[in-house]
Every structure is written in structure tokens, then in C-alpha cells.
Design a protein around this motif. Structure first.
Motif, PDB file in Angstrom:
ATOM      1  N   PRO A 111       0.827  -1.212   0.000  1.00 23.79           N
ATOM      2  CA  PRO A 111       0.000   0.000   0.000  1.00 23.79           C
ATOM      3  C   PRO A 111       0.860   1.259   0.000  1.00 23.79           C
ATOM      4  O   PRO A 111       1.960   1.278   0.559  1.00 23.79           O
ATOM      5  N   GLU A 113       0.964   4.949   1.483  1.00 30.73           N
ATOM      6  CA  GLU A 113       0.354   5.670   2.593  1.00 30.73           C
ATOM      7  C   GLU A 113       0.568   7.172   2.426  1.00 30.73           C
ATOM      8  O   GLU A 113       1.702   7.631   2.271  1.00 30.73           O
ATOM      9  N   ARG A 258      -6.130  10.003  -3.611  1.00 37.62           N
ATOM     10  CA  ARG A 258      -6.964   9.978  -2.423  1.00 37.62           C
ATOM     11  C   ARG A 258      -7.013   8.546  -1.884  1.00 37.62           C
ATOM     12  O   ARG A 258      -6.829   7.588  -2.625  1.00 37.62           O
ATOM     13  N   ALA A 259      -7.305   8.411  -0.609  1.00 35.15           N
ATOM     14  CA  ALA A 259      -7.429   7.089  -0.009  1.00 35.15           C
ATOM     15  C   ALA A 259      -8.453   6.263  -0.788  1.00 35.15           C
ATOM     16  O   ALA A 259      -9.530   6.764  -1.146  1.00 35.15           O
ATOM     17  N   GLY A 260      -8.107   5.020  -1.064  1.00 43.04           N
ATOM     18  CA  GLY A 260      -8.979   4.130  -1.825  1.00 43.04           C
ATOM     19  C   GLY A 260      -8.630   4.035  -3.288  1.00 43.04           C
ATOM     20  O   GLY A 260      -9.095   3.119  -3.988  1.00 43.04           O
ATOM     21  N   GLU A 262      -6.479   3.204  -6.667  1.00 39.39           N
ATOM     22  CA  GLU A 262      -5.583   2.102  -7.039  1.00 39.39           C
ATOM     23  C   GLU A 262      -4.758   2.517  -8.245  1.00 39.39           C
ATOM     24  O   GLU A 262      -5.290   2.971  -9.258  1.00 39.39           O
ATOM     25  N   THR A 276      -2.593   0.189  -3.670  1.00 42.37           N
ATOM     26  CA  THR A 276      -3.791   0.848  -3.143  1.00 42.37           C
ATOM     27  C   THR A 276      -3.354   1.968  -2.222  1.00 42.37           C
ATOM     28  O   THR A 276      -2.418   1.805  -1.430  1.00 42.37           O
ATOM     29  N   VAL A 277      -4.005   3.105  -2.328  1.00 43.95           N
ATOM     30  CA  VAL A 277      -3.657   4.271  -1.524  1.00 43.95           C
ATOM     31  C   VAL A 277      -4.494   4.277  -0.249  1.00 43.95           C
ATOM     32  O   VAL A 277      -5.698   3.988  -0.268  1.00 43.95           O
ATOM     33  N   ARG A 278      -3.826   4.599   0.848  1.00 46.53           N
ATOM     34  CA  ARG A 278      -4.556   4.735   2.104  1.00 46.53           C
ATOM     35  C   ARG A 278      -3.958   5.877   2.924  1.00 46.53           C
ATOM     36  O   ARG A 278      -2.799   6.268   2.718  1.00 46.53           O
ATOM     37  N   ALA A 279      -4.732   6.417   3.837  1.00 45.04           N
ATOM     38  CA  ALA A 279      -4.235   7.479   4.711  1.00 45.04           C
ATOM     39  C   ALA A 279      -3.449   6.854   5.856  1.00 45.04           C
ATOM     40  O   ALA A 279      -3.718   5.740   6.269  1.00 45.04           O
ATOM     41  N   ARG A 280      -2.469   7.600   6.336  1.00 44.75           N
ATOM     42  CA  ARG A 280      -1.694   7.122   7.487  1.00 44.75           C
ATOM     43  C   ARG A 280      -2.113   7.883   8.733  1.00 44.75           C
ATOM     44  O   ARG A 280      -2.302   9.058   8.720  1.00 44.75           O
TER      45      ARG A 280
END
Length: 280
Positions: A111, A113, A258-260, A262, A276-280
Motif C-alpha cells: 500500500p 500511505e 486519495r485514499a482508496g 488504485e 492501493t492508496v490509504r491514509a496514514r
């Protein structure tokens, strides 16, 4: 050869991707895809091993960064004329050099982050050049003999940190997970011409970047030679050679991660990544 590292983060096993698609364990022969293993003699020894004689590894195991113990992660900015144009910047007369922290390196499918405060995170598919033989003040004609191989790099950027916070670009390039490399290190003998490789990146299934290393301003040999006159290059150092147009900053209006989200990206003959992008 297609060399890779598989297993949990920080505990990867050096491996070889065999012609039949199986992963083969190299740990009885080398401790990592790093250092002396990437020197010409080290690669020659690996070529002499029969892949069928190596233990098989779990094909579903996590793929880690394709190079371990990277000493320097060197990046080249604005190395595609059309990308410079979309960024509103002039094509440089000499290579623009900046560093990316090695702590940004992650696996090709790990992922991504977003760090706290990130507003304008961006993608960049790039050709990575992995140094094999030490290079110091080498001539352009000899430069490619110092290359161990090539890999896919996603040179992720936080544009607000990079361009709006003063100082050098490194602060927008170095967040943890902002340097996926791999899946494989493809040795130089299997890449007929690094100046003729198609490359692409999709965001949520939409093609954003669709280019070729043919349009690089400064080619691989020129970059290796040029850099070697400012710093020595050591086995396992990575040069990320710039990106074609289609980054988020160049969209109208600009479009950022943005989070979510790909990202799926790849380079001809060098494999694909998916994050996949997600926030940390």
C-alpha cells in the motif's frame, strides 16, 4: 535473469523468477539482491545456477523491493520534454538531480500511505537503473557496463511539500512508501535497448500515463556517466530516470491521489506494480 526478493517486510528472501514462472530460492548462494551480488562477477555466478536445482518458494508470497540495502536513490527531474511542458517548466540543459530517501522504498504491491498533511500526492511511472559495478568519472561509452539491470519505479510525490514548502524537492519525494520498486530486477543482458521501452500507469482503471523511454531527454548511458562525475555510484544504487506526461499535476484541473485509489503501472519487459492508496 529476473531477480526479486520475497517474504515479509524486512525479512525478504533473495529469489529468481524461473522461465516457467516459479519462484526459486537463492538464499543458499547469496544473502540478498544487494551489494556484491549485483557486480558483474556476482551476476555471472547466478547465471551459472540451474533454476530447477533451487528450492521453490510460495508463489503467493509478498514481493518486496527488488533491491536490498540501497545506498543511494537518485532521481532525475524533467527528463521527458512533454512532461516538462505539462509542468510548466523548461527542458533542462543538464540533468536535474535530486535524492529520494531510501526509507521511502517499498514493495511493488505494498500500500501507498499518504502522510499527514498530504494534499497533492501524485504518481510517476519511471525506469529504474540499478548500478552493478562501481562507477566514478566513467565515459558515456563505458557507462552501460556499470549497470546491473532495470526495474519499474513509482516515484510518488507530494506536490505541496515539493513545490510550495521551499527548499529542495526531496521533502516532497521521501515519505515512507513513496518509492515502490520492482517486481523484478531484470538484468541488463535481457533488456535489448533501455531507450525503447513502453511504459504506462492506470489510476482506478483509467490510463493516465502512456509513454516510452524513447522520449527521454538524457538517456541511461548519459545519466550514469554524468552522475559519476559528481558522486561515485555503488552496487545497488538506483537511478530513477524521470517520467512521461500524464501526472496528476498536469491534468486540467489537477488530479491527486486519495485514499482508496488504485494505481497499476508497468514497463515493457520489466513487470507490473499495483498499489492501493490509504491514509496514514
Amino acid at each position: 535473469m529476473r531477480l526479486l526478493r520475497v517474504g515479509p517486510d524486512g525479512h525478504e528472501t533473495p529469489a529468481l523468477l524461473a522461465a516457467d514462472g516459479t519462484l526459486r530460492d537463492l538464499s543458499a548462494h547469496i544473502d540478498d539482491i544487494a551489494g556484491a551480488a549485483l557486480a558483474p562477477g556476482g551476476l555471472d555466478r547466478l547465471r551459472g545456477i540451474d533454476p530447477a536445482a533451487l528450492p521453490a518458494l510460495d508463489s503467493g508470497a509478498r514481493i518486496g523491493p527488488c533491491v536490498g540495502r540501497v545506498g543511494k536513490f537518485i532521481c532525475i527531474g524533467l527528463n521527458y520534454a512533454d512532461h516538462a511542458a505539462e509542468s510548466g517548466m523548461e527542458v533542462p540543459k543538464e540533468p536535474v538531480i535530486f535524492m529520494k530517501a531510501t526509507s521511502a522504498i517499498s514493495g511493488p504491491n505494498d500500500p501507498v500511505e499518504l502522510p499527514p498533511g498530504a494534499e497533492k500526492a501524485d504518481w510517476e511511472v519511471e525506469l529504474g537503473v540499478v548500478i552493478g559495478a562501481p562507477a566514478r568519472e566513467v565515459a558515456e561509452a563505458d557507462a552501460l557496463s556499470h549497470v546491473a539491470g532495470y526495474c519499474v519505479v513509482n516515484d510518488l510525490s507530494e506536490r505541496a511539500f515539493q513545490l510550495e514548502r521551499g527548499g529542495q524537492w526531496v521533502k516532497g519525494k521521501s515519505a515512507d512508501t513513496f518509492g515502490p520498486i520492482g517486481p523484478w530486477l531484470v538484468t541488463a543482458d535481457e533488456v535489448a535497448d533501455p531507450a525503447r521501452l513502453s511504459m504506462w500507469l492506470d489510476l482506478n482503471g483509467e490510463r493516465m500515463q502512456d509513454g516510452s523511454t524513447e522520449t527521454m531527454v538524457f538517456g541511461v548511458a548519459e545519466l550514469v556517466s554524468y552522475l559519476s562525475h559528481f558522486m561515485s555510484l555503488q552496487p545497488g544504487d538506483i537511478i530513477s530516470t524521470g517520467t512521461p506526461p500524464g501526472v496528476g499535476l498536469g491534468q486540467t484541473p489537477p488530479r491527486f491521489l486519495r485514499a482508496g485509489d488504485e494505481m497499476r503501472l508497468g514497463i515493457e519487459g520489466l513487470g507490473e506494480q499495483c498499489q492501493t492508496v490509504r491514509a496514514r
